[in-house]
Motif scaffolding. Structure first.
Motif, PDB file in Angstrom:
ATOM      1  N   VAL A 143       0.840  -1.199   0.000  1.00 21.12           N
ATOM      2  CA  VAL A 143       0.000   0.000   0.000  1.00 21.12           C
ATOM      3  C   VAL A 143       0.877   1.252   0.000  1.00 21.12           C
ATOM      4  N   LEU A 144       0.504   2.198  -0.828  1.00 21.66           N
ATOM      5  CA  LEU A 144       1.221   3.473  -0.901  1.00 21.66           C
ATOM      6  C   LEU A 144       0.567   4.466   0.053  1.00 21.66           C
ATOM      7  N   ALA A 145       1.340   4.991   0.990  1.00 23.29           N
ATOM      8  CA  ALA A 145       0.832   5.989   1.935  1.00 23.29           C
ATOM      9  C   ALA A 145       1.399   7.356   1.574  1.00 23.29           C
ATOM     10  N   VAL A 146       0.520   8.336   1.473  1.00 23.22           N
ATOM     11  CA  VAL A 146       0.912   9.675   1.045  1.00 23.22           C
ATOM     12  C   VAL A 146       0.412  10.691   2.074  1.00 23.22           C
ATOM     13  N   SER A 147       1.271  11.604   2.434  1.00 21.69           N
ATOM     14  CA  SER A 147       0.880  12.668   3.360  1.00 21.69           C
ATOM     15  C   SER A 147       0.032  13.701   2.628  1.00 21.69           C
ATOM     16  N   CYS A 148      -1.120  14.033   3.202  1.00 22.53           N
ATOM     17  CA  CYS A 148      -1.993  15.016   2.552  1.00 22.53           C
ATOM     18  C   CYS A 148      -3.003  15.569   3.544  1.00 22.53           C
ATOM     19  N   ASP A 149      -3.078  16.884   3.601  1.00 22.15           N
ATOM     20  CA  ASP A 149      -4.125  17.585   4.337  1.00 22.15           C
ATOM     21  C   ASP A 149      -5.119  18.084   3.290  1.00 22.15           C
ATOM     22  N   VAL A 150      -6.332  17.532   3.300  1.00 30.06           N
ATOM     23  CA  VAL A 150      -7.280  17.842   2.231  1.00 30.06           C
ATOM     24  C   VAL A 150      -7.797  19.274   2.282  1.00 30.06           C
ATOM     25  N   THR A 151      -7.446  20.016   3.336  1.00 31.98           N
ATOM     26  CA  THR A 151      -7.831  21.433   3.381  1.00 31.98           C
ATOM     27  C   THR A 151      -6.862  22.313   2.595  1.00 31.98           C
ATOM     28  N   ASP A 152      -5.810  21.709   2.059  1.00 35.10           N
ATOM     29  CA  ASP A 152      -4.778  22.441   1.323  1.00 35.10           C
ATOM     30  C   ASP A 152      -4.752  21.936  -0.123  1.00 35.10           C
ATOM     31  N   ALA A 153      -5.194  22.770  -1.059  1.00 30.59           N
ATOM     32  CA  ALA A 153      -5.286  22.354  -2.459  1.00 30.59           C
ATOM     33  C   ALA A 153      -3.926  21.957  -3.028  1.00 30.59           C
ATOM     34  N   ALA A 154      -2.860  22.634  -2.605  1.00 28.96           N
ATOM     35  CA  ALA A 154      -1.523  22.309  -3.105  1.00 28.96           C
ATOM     36  C   ALA A 154      -1.101  20.912  -2.649  1.00 28.96           C
ATOM     37  N   GLN A 155      -1.439  20.555  -1.395  1.00 27.35           N
ATOM     38  CA  GLN A 155      -1.119  19.218  -0.897  1.00 27.35           C
ATOM     39  C   GLN A 155      -1.934  18.149  -1.623  1.00 27.35           C
ATOM     40  N   VAL A 156      -3.184  18.452  -1.925  1.00 29.95           N
ATOM     41  CA  VAL A 156      -4.024  17.515  -2.674  1.00 29.95           C
ATOM     42  C   VAL A 156      -3.415  17.263  -4.053  1.00 29.95           C
ATOM     43  N   ASP A 157      -3.007  18.317  -4.716  1.00 39.39           N
ATOM     44  CA  ASP A 157      -2.408  18.183  -6.046  1.00 39.39           C
ATOM     45  C   ASP A 157      -1.126  17.364  -5.980  1.00 39.39           C
ATOM     46  N   ALA A 158      -0.280  17.648  -4.979  1.00 38.85           N
ATOM     47  CA  ALA A 158       0.982  16.916  -4.838  1.00 38.85           C
ATOM     48  C   ALA A 158       0.732  15.443  -4.535  1.00 38.85           C
ATOM     49  N   ALA A 159      -0.242  15.167  -3.685  1.00 37.57           N
ATOM     50  CA  ALA A 159      -0.552  13.779  -3.330  1.00 37.57           C
ATOM     51  C   ALA A 159      -1.059  13.002  -4.534  1.00 37.57           C
ATOM     52  N   LEU A 160      -1.961  13.602  -5.300  1.00 40.87           N
ATOM     53  CA  LEU A 160      -2.488  12.918  -6.495  1.00 40.87           C
ATOM     54  C   LEU A 160      -1.396  12.710  -7.538  1.00 40.87           C
ATOM     55  N   THR A 161      -0.498  13.675  -7.667  1.00 35.76           N
ATOM     56  CA  THR A 161       0.616  13.533  -8.607  1.00 35.76           C
ATOM     57  C   THR A 161       1.487  12.345  -8.213  1.00 35.76           C
TER      58      THR A 161
END
Length: 239
Positions: free
Chosen positions: A47-65
């Motif tokens: 399983v791939l675990a990625v750090s992401c705070d969904v209240t931050d659009a930049a973090q969402v973009d980085a996580a999806l990338t």
């Protein structure tokens, strides 16, 4: 066929059970959490675990990338990340309200918007939003949480109409009270009160929510979209 699956808030509770169900079925699974750590229960899976705070659009973009680079474009998205800040309305601060809505509702919007772009181009995909019976019935002390979870229904049904022509389904699972860390903190008296209102007379197990999510993400559910599926032991029937 192994698909690229993303579960937000997949490090504990319902999200963890959902991630485990997809991993056991042979899908490529990524989870997001603020810590970005792989929970012990998922250690035996790749399983791939990625750090992401969904209240931050930049973090969402980085996580999806990162997910796209490591396991391919997301084909199944389960938007589960959420928080609570329960209190009665007269004690509820503006931050109590807006932070819950920003995480649970707007955070879901951010993740769905980012993940759906490639689904639309591929003309296929499954999106499942995790709401709550509270979003349908309401409950005292949870005006912020109920509002955010009710909003997911309107979001999903609008997107079901928007994405349907491209072969993408968007559905909602509405759990009742589930045996997780979040409900474990309730007093024994409160738990008895809750169970007494549930026709089936018990809490749900997390894997009962997970199996419903997996069904909605399967080929068998290809003609189901815009639906709200209650998994609540009958607690919210009629809503």
């Amino acid at each position: 066929m192994s698909r690229s699956v993303l579960v937000t808030g997949g490090n504990r509770g319902i999200g963890l059970a959902i991630a485990q169900a997809f991993a056991e079925a042979g899908d490529k699974v990524a989870i997001t959490s603020r810590s970005g750590e792989v929970p012990e229960a998922l250690a035996k899976y790749d399983v791939l675990a990625v750090s992401c705070d969904v209240t931050d659009a930049a973090q969402v973009d980085a996580a999806l990338t990162e997910v796209e680079e490591k396991q391919g474009p997301v084909e199944v998205l389960v938007a589960n990340a959420g928080i609570t800040k329960d209190t009665l309305m007269l004690r509820m601060t503006e931050e109590d309200f807006t932070s819950v809505v920003d995480t649970n509702l707007t955070g879901t919007f951010r993740v769905v918007k980012r993940a759906s772009a490639k689904m639309l181009r591929a003309r296929r995909g499954r999106i499942v939003l995790i709401s709550s019976v509270v979003g349908l019935t309401g409950t005292a002390g949870q005006a912020n949480y109920a509002a955010s979870k009710a909003g997911l229904v309107g979001l999903a049904r609008s997107l079901a109409r928007e994405f349907g022509p491209r072969g993408i389904t968007v559905n909602v699972v509405s759990p009742g009270f589930v045996a997780t860390d979040m409900t474990a903190v309730l007093s024994e008296e409160r738990r008895k009160e809750i169970v007494s209102a549930v026709p089936l007379g018990r809490y749900a197990a997390p894997d009962e929510i997970a199996s419903t999510v997996r069904f909605l993400s399967s080929d068998e559910a290809a003609y189901i979209t815009g639906a709200v599926i209650p998994v609540d032991g009958g607690l919210g029937m009629g809503h």
